[in-house]
Design a protein around this motif. Structure first.
Motif, short mmCIF file in Angstrom:
data_model
loop_
_atom_site.label_atom_id
_atom_site.label_comp_id
_atom_site.label_asym_id
_atom_site.label_seq_id
_atom_site.Cartn_x
_atom_site.Cartn_y
_atom_site.Cartn_z
N LEU A 87 51.04 30.25 32.87
CA LEU A 87 50.18 30.68 33.98
C LEU A 87 48.78 31.00 33.49
CD1 LEU A 87 52.62 32.99 36.01
CD2 LEU A 87 51.94 30.62 36.49
N ALA A 88 48.67 31.55 32.30
CA ALA A 88 47.35 31.85 31.73
C ALA A 88 46.54 30.58 31.55
CB ALA A 88 47.51 32.58 30.40
N LEU A 89 47.20 29.48 31.25
CA LEU A 89 46.49 28.21 31.07
C LEU A 89 45.87 27.70 32.37
CD1 LEU A 89 48.97 26.36 28.70
CD2 LEU A 89 46.77 27.39 28.10
N LEU A 90 46.32 28.19 33.51
CA LEU A 90 45.79 27.77 34.80
C LEU A 90 44.49 28.49 35.17
CD1 LEU A 90 49.13 27.80 36.86
CD2 LEU A 90 47.98 25.80 35.86
N VAL A 91 44.22 29.61 34.53
CA VAL A 91 43.08 30.46 34.90
C VAL A 91 41.77 29.86 34.41
CG1 VAL A 91 42.08 32.77 34.72
CG2 VAL A 91 44.57 32.50 34.82
N ARG A 92 40.85 29.68 35.37
CA ARG A 92 39.50 29.19 35.05
C ARG A 92 38.45 30.29 35.23
NH1 ARG A 92 42.57 25.97 33.65
NH2 ARG A 92 42.65 23.76 33.98
N HIS A 93 38.70 31.18 36.21
CA HIS A 93 37.76 32.26 36.52
C HIS A 93 38.54 33.57 36.56
CE1 HIS A 93 34.57 34.55 38.44
NE2 HIS A 93 35.48 34.98 39.30
N LEU A 94 38.05 34.58 35.83
CA LEU A 94 38.75 35.85 35.77
C LEU A 94 37.77 37.01 35.82
CD1 LEU A 94 41.42 37.43 35.36
CD2 LEU A 94 41.05 37.20 32.90
N GLU A 95 37.98 37.90 36.77
CA GLU A 95 37.27 39.18 36.85
C GLU A 95 38.34 40.24 36.65
OE1 GLU A 95 34.54 39.83 40.16
OE2 GLU A 95 34.76 37.70 40.62
N ILE A 96 38.21 41.04 35.60
CA ILE A 96 39.27 41.96 35.25
C ILE A 96 38.70 43.31 34.81
CG2 ILE A 96 39.42 41.18 32.86
CD1 ILE A 96 42.50 41.31 33.19
N ASN A 97 39.52 44.35 34.98
CA ASN A 97 39.11 45.71 34.65
C ASN A 97 39.86 46.17 33.40
OD1 ASN A 97 39.17 48.69 34.66
ND2 ASN A 97 38.05 48.45 36.58
N PHE A 98 39.11 46.56 32.38
CA PHE A 98 39.69 47.03 31.12
C PHE A 98 39.59 48.54 30.96
CE2 PHE A 98 38.95 42.58 30.11
CZ PHE A 98 40.13 42.25 29.45
N ARG A 99 39.49 49.25 32.05
CA ARG A 99 39.36 50.71 31.99
C ARG A 99 40.52 51.35 31.24
NH1 ARG A 99 39.61 54.92 36.86
NH2 ARG A 99 38.91 56.73 35.71
N TRP A 100 41.66 50.74 31.27
CA TRP A 100 42.85 51.29 30.62
C TRP A 100 42.72 51.34 29.09
CZ3 TRP A 100 45.10 47.68 27.48
CH2 TRP A 100 44.79 46.35 27.75
N LEU A 101 41.70 50.71 28.54
CA LEU A 101 41.48 50.80 27.10
C LEU A 101 40.98 52.18 26.66
CD1 LEU A 101 39.84 47.35 26.30
CD2 LEU A 101 42.08 48.15 25.58
N HIS A 102 40.51 52.97 27.62
CA HIS A 102 39.99 54.31 27.32
C HIS A 102 41.08 55.34 27.59
CE1 HIS A 102 35.87 53.03 26.73
NE2 HIS A 102 35.99 52.27 27.80
N PRO A 103 41.73 55.85 26.55
CA PRO A 103 42.82 56.82 26.75
C PRO A 103 42.40 58.06 27.52
CG PRO A 103 42.73 56.09 24.46
CD PRO A 103 41.52 55.54 25.15
N GLY A 104 41.18 58.51 27.38
CA GLY A 104 40.73 59.70 28.09
C GLY A 104 40.47 59.46 29.57
N LEU A 105 40.26 58.21 29.96
CA LEU A 105 39.95 57.89 31.35
C LEU A 105 41.15 57.36 32.12
CD1 LEU A 105 36.54 56.05 30.87
CD2 LEU A 105 36.91 58.41 31.59
N PHE A 106 42.17 56.92 31.42
CA PHE A 106 43.29 56.26 32.07
C PHE A 106 44.59 56.73 31.43
CE2 PHE A 106 46.02 52.76 33.30
CZ PHE A 106 45.62 52.54 34.60
N PRO A 107 45.57 57.11 32.21
CA PRO A 107 46.84 57.59 31.64
C PRO A 107 47.54 56.49 30.83
CG PRO A 107 46.80 57.84 34.05
CD PRO A 107 45.57 57.11 33.66
N GLN A 108 47.71 56.73 29.55
CA GLN A 108 48.33 55.72 28.67
C GLN A 108 49.80 55.50 28.99
OE1 GLN A 108 46.45 53.74 26.23
NE2 GLN A 108 45.20 54.50 27.90
N SER A 109 50.42 56.42 29.71
CA SER A 109 51.81 56.23 30.12
C SER A 109 51.95 55.06 31.09
CB SER A 109 52.35 57.51 30.76
OG SER A 109 51.59 57.83 31.92
#
Length: 187
Positions: free
Chosen positions: A50-72
């Motif tokens: 399915l990843a091979l089908l993706v040509r355009h992607l808008e995505i949110n990486f806020r979860w990379l910040h442990p203090g801003l996003f619950p890591q659980s």
């Protein structure tokens, strides 16, 4: 726009499922949805086809910040290797990443940065890019106060890694100093 129930009904037939997957995964826009972004990356790990089908992607990486996003809420597979999911996007042409503003200079984000550098993009949109030299430090001081790099030089490295890039957008977040450094380094 089809409802989720309608999409499930279409997915019953194998041939319709393949056709629907091609349409649904060609362009994905989740710039304000970190939880959906997590689930999407998890899907790419489970279904690299399915990843091979993706040509355009808008995505949110806020979860990379442990203090801003619950890591659980972040699956352990993404905590340990979220870059594996990015590397499955071999046919990605247009990428917009929000929710993480320090990826281009933060030393701990080097693997993330390299994964993006390896992409063969035609369009790259960075809604927010924080210049560490203009940030205010609080408490004991942040790593950004210790970073002595040049944001303009880091942007130059990104642009040089993307020879097919036709459109690059950084929305109102690059300082005059970084822009001047970038301009001087691109000559």
């Amino acid at each position: 726009m089809l409802s989720a129930g309608s999409i499930r009904n279409l997915m019953i037939s194998r041939s319709l499922r393949l056709l629907c997957e091609q349409c649904l995964y060609q362009g994905i826009s989740l710039p304000y949805h970190p939880l959906r972004s997590i689930r999407l990356l998890e899907t790419f790990l489970l279904r690299p086809d399915l990843a091979l089908l993706v040509r355009h992607l808008e995505i949110n990486f806020r979860w990379l910040h442990p203090g801003l996003f619950p890591q659980s809420q972040v699956p352990s597979v993404l905590r340990s290797d979220s870059l594996a999911a990015l590397s499955t996007l071999e046919n990605l042409q247009s990428f917009s990443l929000s929710g993480v503003d320090d990826w281009i200079w933060e030393p701990v984000r080097a693997p993330f940065r390299e994964a993006i550098f390896k992409m063969k993009l035609v369009r790259l949109d960075i809604p927010i890019l924080r210049d560490p030299h203009t940030s205010y430090t609080c408490g004991d001081g942040d790593l950004e106060a210790d970073w002595d790099g040049d944001l303009g030089d880091e942007i130059r490295r990104l642009l040089q890694a993307q020879p097919l890039l036709e459109e690059f957008s950084v929305e109102n977040s690059v300082t005059y100093k970084a822009a001047a450094s970038l301009q001087a380094n691109l000559k």
